[in-house]
Each structure stands twice: as structure tokens, then as C-alpha cells.
Design a protein around this motif. Structure first.
Motif, PDB file in Angstrom:
ATOM      1  N   ILE A 195       0.839  -1.201   0.000  1.00  0.00           N
ATOM      2  CA  ILE A 195       0.000   0.000   0.000  1.00  0.00           C
ATOM      3  C   ILE A 195       0.873   1.250   0.000  1.00  0.00           C
ATOM      4  O   ILE A 195       0.571   2.233  -0.700  1.00  0.00           O
ATOM      5  N   LEU A 196       1.972   1.226   0.735  1.00  0.00           N
ATOM      6  CA  LEU A 196       2.888   2.377   0.729  1.00  0.00           C
ATOM      7  C   LEU A 196       3.536   2.563  -0.645  1.00  0.00           C
ATOM      8  O   LEU A 196       3.730   3.703  -1.095  1.00  0.00           O
ATOM      9  N   LYS A 197       3.867   1.472  -1.322  1.00  0.00           N
ATOM     10  CA  LYS A 197       4.398   1.571  -2.694  1.00  0.00           C
ATOM     11  C   LYS A 197       3.350   2.194  -3.613  1.00  0.00           C
ATOM     12  O   LYS A 197       3.660   3.038  -4.452  1.00  0.00           O
ATOM     13  N   PHE A 198       2.115   1.757  -3.450  1.00  0.00           N
ATOM     14  CA  PHE A 198       1.030   2.343  -4.232  1.00  0.00           C
ATOM     15  C   PHE A 198       0.907   3.833  -3.944  1.00  0.00           C
ATOM     16  O   PHE A 198       0.756   4.647  -4.856  1.00  0.00           O
ATOM     17  N   ASN A 199       0.944   4.205  -2.663  1.00  0.00           N
ATOM     18  CA  ASN A 199       0.832   5.623  -2.292  1.00  0.00           C
ATOM     19  C   ASN A 199       1.928   6.453  -2.948  1.00  0.00           C
ATOM     20  O   ASN A 199       1.672   7.568  -3.413  1.00  0.00           O
ATOM     21  N   ALA A 200       3.147   5.931  -2.996  1.00  0.00           N
ATOM     22  CA  ALA A 200       4.252   6.650  -3.648  1.00  0.00           C
ATOM     23  C   ALA A 200       3.961   6.819  -5.139  1.00  0.00           C
ATOM     24  O   ALA A 200       4.225   7.887  -5.718  1.00  0.00           O
ATOM     25  N   TYR A 201       3.413   5.783  -5.752  1.00  0.00           N
ATOM     26  CA  TYR A 201       3.054   5.861  -7.169  1.00  0.00           C
ATOM     27  C   TYR A 201       1.957   6.907  -7.392  1.00  0.00           C
ATOM     28  O   TYR A 201       2.048   7.729  -8.313  1.00  0.00           O
ATOM     29  N   LEU A 202       0.943   6.904  -6.551  1.00  0.00           N
ATOM     30  CA  LEU A 202      -0.153   7.860  -6.671  1.00  0.00           C
ATOM     31  C   LEU A 202       0.360   9.286  -6.501  1.00  0.00           C
ATOM     32  O   LEU A 202      -0.027  10.196  -7.236  1.00  0.00           O
ATOM     33  N   ARG A 203       1.259   9.474  -5.563  1.00  0.00           N
ATOM     34  CA  ARG A 203       1.858  10.795  -5.336  1.00  0.00           C
ATOM     35  C   ARG A 203       2.639  11.248  -6.579  1.00  0.00           C
ATOM     36  O   ARG A 203       2.586  12.400  -6.973  1.00  0.00           O
ATOM     37  N   LYS A 204       3.341  10.301  -7.196  1.00  0.00           N
ATOM     38  CA  LYS A 204       4.088  10.599  -8.426  1.00  0.00           C
ATOM     39  C   LYS A 204       3.135  11.059  -9.533  1.00  0.00           C
ATOM     40  O   LYS A 204       3.429  12.021 -10.258  1.00  0.00           O
ATOM     41  N   LEU A 205       1.994  10.399  -9.657  1.00  0.00           N
ATOM     42  CA  LEU A 205       1.003  10.816 -10.657  1.00  0.00           C
ATOM     43  C   LEU A 205       0.550  12.254 -10.398  1.00  0.00           C
ATOM     44  O   LEU A 205       0.399  13.043 -11.332  1.00  0.00           O
ATOM     45  N   CYS A 206       0.345  12.577  -9.133  1.00  0.00           N
ATOM     46  CA  CYS A 206      -0.096  13.923  -8.770  1.00  0.00           C
ATOM     47  C   CYS A 206       0.990  14.961  -9.070  1.00  0.00           C
ATOM     48  O   CYS A 206       0.684  16.060  -9.546  1.00  0.00           O
ATOM     49  N   CYS A 207       2.229  14.612  -8.807  1.00  0.00           N
ATOM     50  CA  CYS A 207       3.333  15.536  -9.126  1.00  0.00           C
ATOM     51  C   CYS A 207       3.397  15.805 -10.627  1.00  0.00           C
ATOM     52  O   CYS A 207       3.621  16.948 -11.050  1.00  0.00           O
TER      53      CYS A 207
ATOM     54  N   HIS B  76      -8.808   5.696 -12.413  1.00  0.00           N
ATOM     55  CA  HIS B  76      -9.842   4.699 -12.094  1.00  0.00           C
ATOM     56  C   HIS B  76      -9.205   3.353 -11.736  1.00  0.00           C
ATOM     57  O   HIS B  76      -9.704   2.640 -10.859  1.00  0.00           O
ATOM     58  N   GLU B  77      -8.096   3.011 -12.396  1.00  0.00           N
ATOM     59  CA  GLU B  77      -7.363   1.806 -12.020  1.00  0.00           C
ATOM     60  C   GLU B  77      -6.830   1.929 -10.589  1.00  0.00           C
ATOM     61  O   GLU B  77      -6.844   0.958  -9.824  1.00  0.00           O
ATOM     62  N   CYS B  78      -6.357   3.119 -10.237  1.00  0.00           N
ATOM     63  CA  CYS B  78      -5.880   3.359  -8.873  1.00  0.00           C
ATOM     64  C   CYS B  78      -7.011   3.172  -7.867  1.00  0.00           C
ATOM     65  O   CYS B  78      -6.815   2.572  -6.802  1.00  0.00           O
ATOM     66  N   ILE B  79      -8.170   3.686  -8.193  1.00  0.00           N
ATOM     67  CA  ILE B  79      -9.332   3.519  -7.312  1.00  0.00           C
ATOM     68  C   ILE B  79      -9.675   2.042  -7.172  1.00  0.00           C
ATOM     69  O   ILE B  79      -9.978   1.561  -6.071  1.00  0.00           O
TER      70      ILE B  79
ATOM     71  N   GLN C 136       2.873  -3.889  -9.730  1.00  0.00           N
ATOM     72  CA  GLN C 136       4.232  -4.161 -10.224  1.00  0.00           C
ATOM     73  C   GLN C 136       4.443  -3.573 -11.611  1.00  0.00           C
ATOM     74  O   GLN C 136       5.507  -3.013 -11.897  1.00  0.00           O
ATOM     75  N   GLU C 137       3.446  -3.691 -12.468  1.00  0.00           N
ATOM     76  CA  GLU C 137       3.551  -3.105 -13.813  1.00  0.00           C
ATOM     77  C   GLU C 137       3.659  -1.582 -13.748  1.00  0.00           C
ATOM     78  O   GLU C 137       4.434  -0.979 -14.474  1.00  0.00           O
ATOM     79  N   ARG C 138       2.870  -0.950 -12.906  1.00  0.00           N
ATOM     80  CA  ARG C 138       2.923   0.510 -12.763  1.00  0.00           C
ATOM     81  C   ARG C 138       4.286   0.951 -12.219  1.00  0.00           C
ATOM     82  O   ARG C 138       4.826   1.968 -12.634  1.00  0.00           O
ATOM     83  N   LEU C 139       4.826   0.208 -11.267  1.00  0.00           N
ATOM     84  CA  LEU C 139       6.103   0.589 -10.680  1.00  0.00           C
ATOM     85  C   LEU C 139       7.259   0.472 -11.662  1.00  0.00           C
ATOM     86  O   LEU C 139       8.256   1.179 -11.538  1.00  0.00           O
ATOM     87  N   LYS C 140       7.113  -0.381 -12.659  1.00  0.00           N
ATOM     88  CA  LYS C 140       8.135  -0.519 -13.708  1.00  0.00           C
ATOM     89  C   LYS C 140       8.194   0.729 -14.584  1.00  0.00           C
ATOM     90  O   LYS C 140       9.200   0.997 -15.227  1.00  0.00           O
ATOM     91  N   GLU C 141       7.106   1.491 -14.608  1.00  0.00           N
ATOM     92  CA  GLU C 141       7.013   2.677 -15.474  1.00  0.00           C
ATOM     93  C   GLU C 141       7.894   3.822 -14.992  1.00  0.00           C
ATOM     94  O   GLU C 141       8.071   4.796 -15.692  1.00  0.00           O
ATOM     95  N   ARG C 142       8.376   3.745 -13.780  1.00  0.00           N
ATOM     96  CA  ARG C 142       9.167   4.827 -13.216  1.00  0.00           C
ATOM     97  C   ARG C 142      10.273   5.134 -14.133  1.00  0.00           C
ATOM     98  O   ARG C 142      10.822   5.975 -14.474  1.00  0.00           O
TER      99      ARG C 142
END
Length: 184
Positions: free
Chosen positions: A14-26, A40-43, A178-184
Motif C-alpha cells: 500500500i505504501l508503494k502504491f501511495n508513492a506511485y499515486l503521489r508521483k502521478l499527482c506531481c 480509475h485503475e488506482c481507485i 508491479q507493472e505501474r512501478l516498472k514505469e518509473r
């Protein structure tokens, strides 16, 4: 204790997800367009992994047993703290979903801001919430519950994790993350 250890592992996801969501917002603040389907995928991730899967185990197993077995202190901690914060997280996700709908109708700066506000507010709430659960609630349960009750929590948690429907949702969400985190 399996039941609590797996909850802590889920917190890390969940913390990894939160970091990803924060990145989207930035990225939005830096001028990127809002990827409404991605939000919507995040939701979906929040509602199915963080809430249904993870909070479901907490509420249906650990917290239920703690409030039944540990008396008034546990009841106050769980009912006035953890349940309230779970509901606040659900509120932010509902507001995020509503903000996305408003943005689709009218892509104004204010509607962009509302998306960021609710996404970041959700993440900040969950970060603090996880810190409390990991350092206070879970350790309290481990110290105060009998070995017999801890074994019951472990068995119920294992059952939930092996449940076909629950496992499919968990795996789908974790693969997506995992797929979203690879996008970094």
C-alpha cells in the motif's frame, strides 16, 4: 505471527502504491494531462486490495478479535481510531472518484486540483494510519492476546489468503502495481 506479518507486508504494498499515486499527482502539477482511466485503475486498487482485501482482514479478523478479547482499551483504539480512519480513507476515494467525474465534464483547474487534493490526502492518511497500526495496534495485539487466540487469527488469515476469490483479487492488484512501478 502470520496474521500480523502478512498485514505488515500488505502495508508495504500500500505504501508503494501511495508513492506511485503521489508521483502521478506531481506529474499533473508539472503540467501532464490527467489520465482518467489510470486514476480509475488506482481507485480499483484501493477498493479491492487496500480496502476489501487488507482492511477486510483487519476488520473481520484481527480487530474483531481484539475488541472481543481485549476489553475497553482495545475497543476504543479500534472503534474510535482504526475504523474511523478506514472510513476517512473510503471518503477520500469517493471524493477522488467524484472529482474525476467532474473533471471529465469540465476539465478546469479547480477540478484538477480536487483530484490532486483527494489523492494526496488519501495517501497521507494511509501513511500515518499504517505507522500507527504497525507500531501500536499490531504490537499491542501481539503482546496482549493469548497464544491460542493468536493461532486463531493466523488460521483465519490463512483461510482468507487461500480463498480463491480473495487470492485472485490480491494477485490482480499486485500484478497491476508491479507493472505501474516498472514505469518509473
Amino acid at each position: 505471527m502470520y496474521g500480523i506479518e502478512i498485514l505488515k507486508e500488505e502495508h508495504q504494498n500500500i505504501l508503494k502504491f501511495n508513492a506511485y499515486l503521489r508521483k502521478l499527482c506531481c506529474k499533473i502539477m508539472e503540467g501532464d494531462e490527467i489520465d482518467v482511466p489510470l486514476f480509475h485503475e488506482c481507485i480499483y486498487f484501493v477498493r479491492n486490495y487496500a480496502d476489501k482485501h487488507h482492511h477486510g482482514k483487519e476488520e473481520e479478523i484481527l480487530f474483531k478479535i481484539m475488541t472481543e478479547q481485549m476489553g475497553e482499551v482495545a475497543q476504543k483504539l479500534i472503534r474510535n481510531g482504526m475504523y474511523v480512519e478506514h472510513d476517512m480513507g473510503r471518503m477520500h476515494i469517493t471524493y477522488l472518484e467524484n472529482s474525476l467525474a467532474e473533471y471529465e465534464k469540465s476539465p478546469t483547474t479547480e477540478n484538477r486540483m480536487n483530484i490532486i487534493v483527494h489523492a494526496v490526502s488519501y495517501g497521507n492518511l494511509l501513511k500515518r494510519h499504517i505507522e500507527k497500526e504497525d507500531s501500536v495496534v499490531y504490537s499491542f495485539a501481539e503482546r496482549m492476546l493469548s497464544e491460542e487466540v493468536k493461532n486463531q487469527i493466523n488460521l483465519l488469515s490463512l483461510e482468507k489468503d487461500k480463498d480463491t476469490e480473495s487470492a485472485a483479487i490480491r494477485d490482480k492488484c499486485l500484478n497491476w502495481l508491479q507493472e505501474r512501478l516498472k514505469e518509473r
